[in-house]
Write a protein that holds these residues in place. Structure first.
Motif, PDB file in Angstrom:
ATOM      1  N   LYS A  59       0.863  -1.187   0.000  1.00  0.00           N
ATOM      2  CA  LYS A  59       0.000   0.000   0.000  1.00  0.00           C
ATOM      3  C   LYS A  59       0.895   1.232   0.000  1.00  0.00           C
ATOM      4  O   LYS A  59       1.742   1.395   0.872  1.00  0.00           O
ATOM      5  CB  LYS A  59      -0.910   0.012   1.238  1.00  0.00           C
ATOM      6  CG  LYS A  59      -1.856  -1.158   1.298  1.00  0.00           C
ATOM      7  CD  LYS A  59      -2.827  -1.144   0.140  1.00  0.00           C
ATOM      8  CE  LYS A  59      -3.763  -2.337   0.216  1.00  0.00           C
ATOM      9  NZ  LYS A  59      -4.168  -2.822  -1.080  1.00  0.00           N
ATOM     10  N   MET A  60       0.698   2.074  -0.983  1.00  0.00           N
ATOM     11  CA  MET A  60       1.532   3.247  -1.158  1.00  0.00           C
ATOM     12  C   MET A  60       0.853   4.489  -0.581  1.00  0.00           C
ATOM     13  O   MET A  60      -0.364   4.618  -0.615  1.00  0.00           O
ATOM     14  CB  MET A  60       1.830   3.472  -2.643  1.00  0.00           C
ATOM     15  CG  MET A  60       2.395   2.260  -3.361  1.00  0.00           C
ATOM     16  SD  MET A  60       3.877   1.576  -2.621  1.00  0.00           S
ATOM     17  CE  MET A  60       5.062   2.808  -3.015  1.00  0.00           C
ATOM     18  N   TYR A  61       1.648   5.411  -0.096  1.00  0.00           N
ATOM     19  CA  TYR A  61       1.144   6.675   0.439  1.00  0.00           C
ATOM     20  C   TYR A  61       0.636   7.574  -0.681  1.00  0.00           C
ATOM     21  O   TYR A  61      -0.374   8.237  -0.567  1.00  0.00           O
ATOM     22  CB  TYR A  61       2.258   7.374   1.220  1.00  0.00           C
ATOM     23  CG  TYR A  61       1.917   8.781   1.633  1.00  0.00           C
ATOM     24  CD1 TYR A  61       1.067   9.010   2.707  1.00  0.00           C
ATOM     25  CD2 TYR A  61       2.424   9.870   0.946  1.00  0.00           C
ATOM     26  CE1 TYR A  61       0.727  10.298   3.085  1.00  0.00           C
ATOM     27  CE2 TYR A  61       2.097  11.159   1.315  1.00  0.00           C
ATOM     28  CZ  TYR A  61       1.249  11.367   2.390  1.00  0.00           C
ATOM     29  OH  TYR A  61       0.919  12.634   2.750  1.00  0.00           O
ATOM     30  N   ASN A  62       1.331   7.576  -1.808  1.00  0.00           N
ATOM     31  CA  ASN A  62       1.025   8.431  -2.939  1.00  0.00           C
ATOM     32  C   ASN A  62       0.023   7.735  -3.860  1.00  0.00           C
ATOM     33  O   ASN A  62       0.234   6.594  -4.269  1.00  0.00           O
ATOM     34  CB  ASN A  62       2.343   8.721  -3.672  1.00  0.00           C
ATOM     35  CG  ASN A  62       2.182   9.606  -4.861  1.00  0.00           C
ATOM     36  OD1 ASN A  62       1.475   9.258  -5.797  1.00  0.00           O
ATOM     37  ND2 ASN A  62       2.842  10.743  -4.836  1.00  0.00           N
ATOM     38  N   VAL A  68      -0.039   2.732 -10.054  1.00  0.00           N
ATOM     39  CA  VAL A  68       0.982   1.966 -10.775  1.00  0.00           C
ATOM     40  C   VAL A  68       1.069   0.543 -10.217  1.00  0.00           C
ATOM     41  O   VAL A  68       1.097  -0.428 -10.977  1.00  0.00           O
ATOM     42  CB  VAL A  68       2.351   2.664 -10.707  1.00  0.00           C
ATOM     43  CG1 VAL A  68       3.448   1.756 -11.228  1.00  0.00           C
ATOM     44  CG2 VAL A  68       2.314   3.963 -11.480  1.00  0.00           C
ATOM     45  N   ILE A  69       1.101   0.404  -8.889  1.00  0.00           N
ATOM     46  CA  ILE A  69       1.149  -0.929  -8.265  1.00  0.00           C
ATOM     47  C   ILE A  69      -0.037  -1.764  -8.728  1.00  0.00           C
ATOM     48  O   ILE A  69       0.113  -2.924  -9.135  1.00  0.00           O
ATOM     49  CB  ILE A  69       1.154  -0.822  -6.721  1.00  0.00           C
ATOM     50  CG1 ILE A  69       2.426  -0.153  -6.216  1.00  0.00           C
ATOM     51  CG2 ILE A  69       0.930  -2.184  -6.065  1.00  0.00           C
ATOM     52  CD1 ILE A  69       3.690  -0.950  -6.428  1.00  0.00           C
ATOM     53  N   GLU A  70      -1.231  -1.180  -8.709  1.00  0.00           N
ATOM     54  CA  GLU A  70      -2.438  -1.918  -9.093  1.00  0.00           C
ATOM     55  C   GLU A  70      -2.406  -2.325 -10.560  1.00  0.00           C
ATOM     56  O   GLU A  70      -2.789  -3.440 -10.901  1.00  0.00           O
ATOM     57  CB  GLU A  70      -3.676  -1.087  -8.773  1.00  0.00           C
ATOM     58  CG  GLU A  70      -3.889  -0.942  -7.273  1.00  0.00           C
ATOM     59  CD  GLU A  70      -4.944   0.097  -6.904  1.00  0.00           C
ATOM     60  OE1 GLU A  70      -5.589   0.668  -7.817  1.00  0.00           O
ATOM     61  OE2 GLU A  70      -5.101   0.337  -5.695  1.00  0.00           O
ATOM     62  N   TYR A  78       1.568  -0.149 -19.024  1.00  0.00           N
ATOM     63  CA  TYR A  78       1.926   0.994 -18.197  1.00  0.00           C
ATOM     64  C   TYR A  78       1.311   2.274 -18.749  1.00  0.00           C
ATOM     65  O   TYR A  78       1.344   2.527 -19.938  1.00  0.00           O
ATOM     66  CB  TYR A  78       3.446   1.157 -18.109  1.00  0.00           C
ATOM     67  CG  TYR A  78       3.822   2.337 -17.255  1.00  0.00           C
ATOM     68  CD1 TYR A  78       3.690   2.271 -15.876  1.00  0.00           C
ATOM     69  CD2 TYR A  78       4.248   3.523 -17.813  1.00  0.00           C
ATOM     70  CE1 TYR A  78       3.979   3.346 -15.082  1.00  0.00           C
ATOM     71  CE2 TYR A  78       4.555   4.609 -17.016  1.00  0.00           C
ATOM     72  CZ  TYR A  78       4.411   4.524 -15.659  1.00  0.00           C
ATOM     73  OH  TYR A  78       4.694   5.603 -14.871  1.00  0.00           O
ATOM     74  N   GLY A  79       0.748   3.075 -17.850  1.00  0.00           N
ATOM     75  CA  GLY A  79       0.130   4.342 -18.242  1.00  0.00           C
ATOM     76  C   GLY A  79      -1.351   4.230 -18.529  1.00  0.00           C
ATOM     77  O   GLY A  79      -2.008   5.215 -18.779  1.00  0.00           O
TER      78      GLY A  79
END
Length: 82
Positions: A59-62, A68-70, A78-79
Motif C-alpha cells: 500500500k503506497m502513500y502516494n 501503478v502498483i495496481e 503501463y500508463g
C-alpha cells in the motif's frame, strides 16, 4: 541495486496542494533487481525503504504510485489507468 528495465514514463497525474498550488507530476518507473548492499533512507523526505514483491500487495502513500502498483498487478500496459 541494478536497473533491469525502463517500464515507462508518465505525466498524466495532476495534484492540487492544500495551498491551492497545482502541479502536473511526471513519474519514471524502473524495474530493479536487488544486488546487495543496504537501502538507506535520508530521514527527511524518505523515512523508510524496502524491497517489496508485488505479490505482497504493498500500500503506497502516494495515489499515483498506488495506481501503478495496481496496474502492474493486473499486468495492464503501463500508463493505462483503469
Amino acid at each position: 541495486m541494478a536497473v533491469t528495465a525502463l517500464i515507462g514514463v508518465d505525466s498524466n497525474f495532476h495534484h492540487t496542494f492544500p495551498s491551492g498550488d497545482q502541479a502536473q507530476i511526471p513519474m519514471t518507473l524502473y524495474e530493479v533487481k536487488q544486488t546487495g548492499g543496504e537501502l538507506r533512507a535520508d530521514g527527511d523526505e524518505t523515512l523508510s525503504l524496502a524491497f517489496v514483491p508485488l505479490a505482497d500487495n504493498p500500500k503506497m502513500y502516494n495515489v499515483q504510485h498506488q495506481l501503478v502498483i495496481e496496474q502492474l498487478q493486473r499486468q495492464a500496459p503501463y500508463g493505462w489507468f483503469f
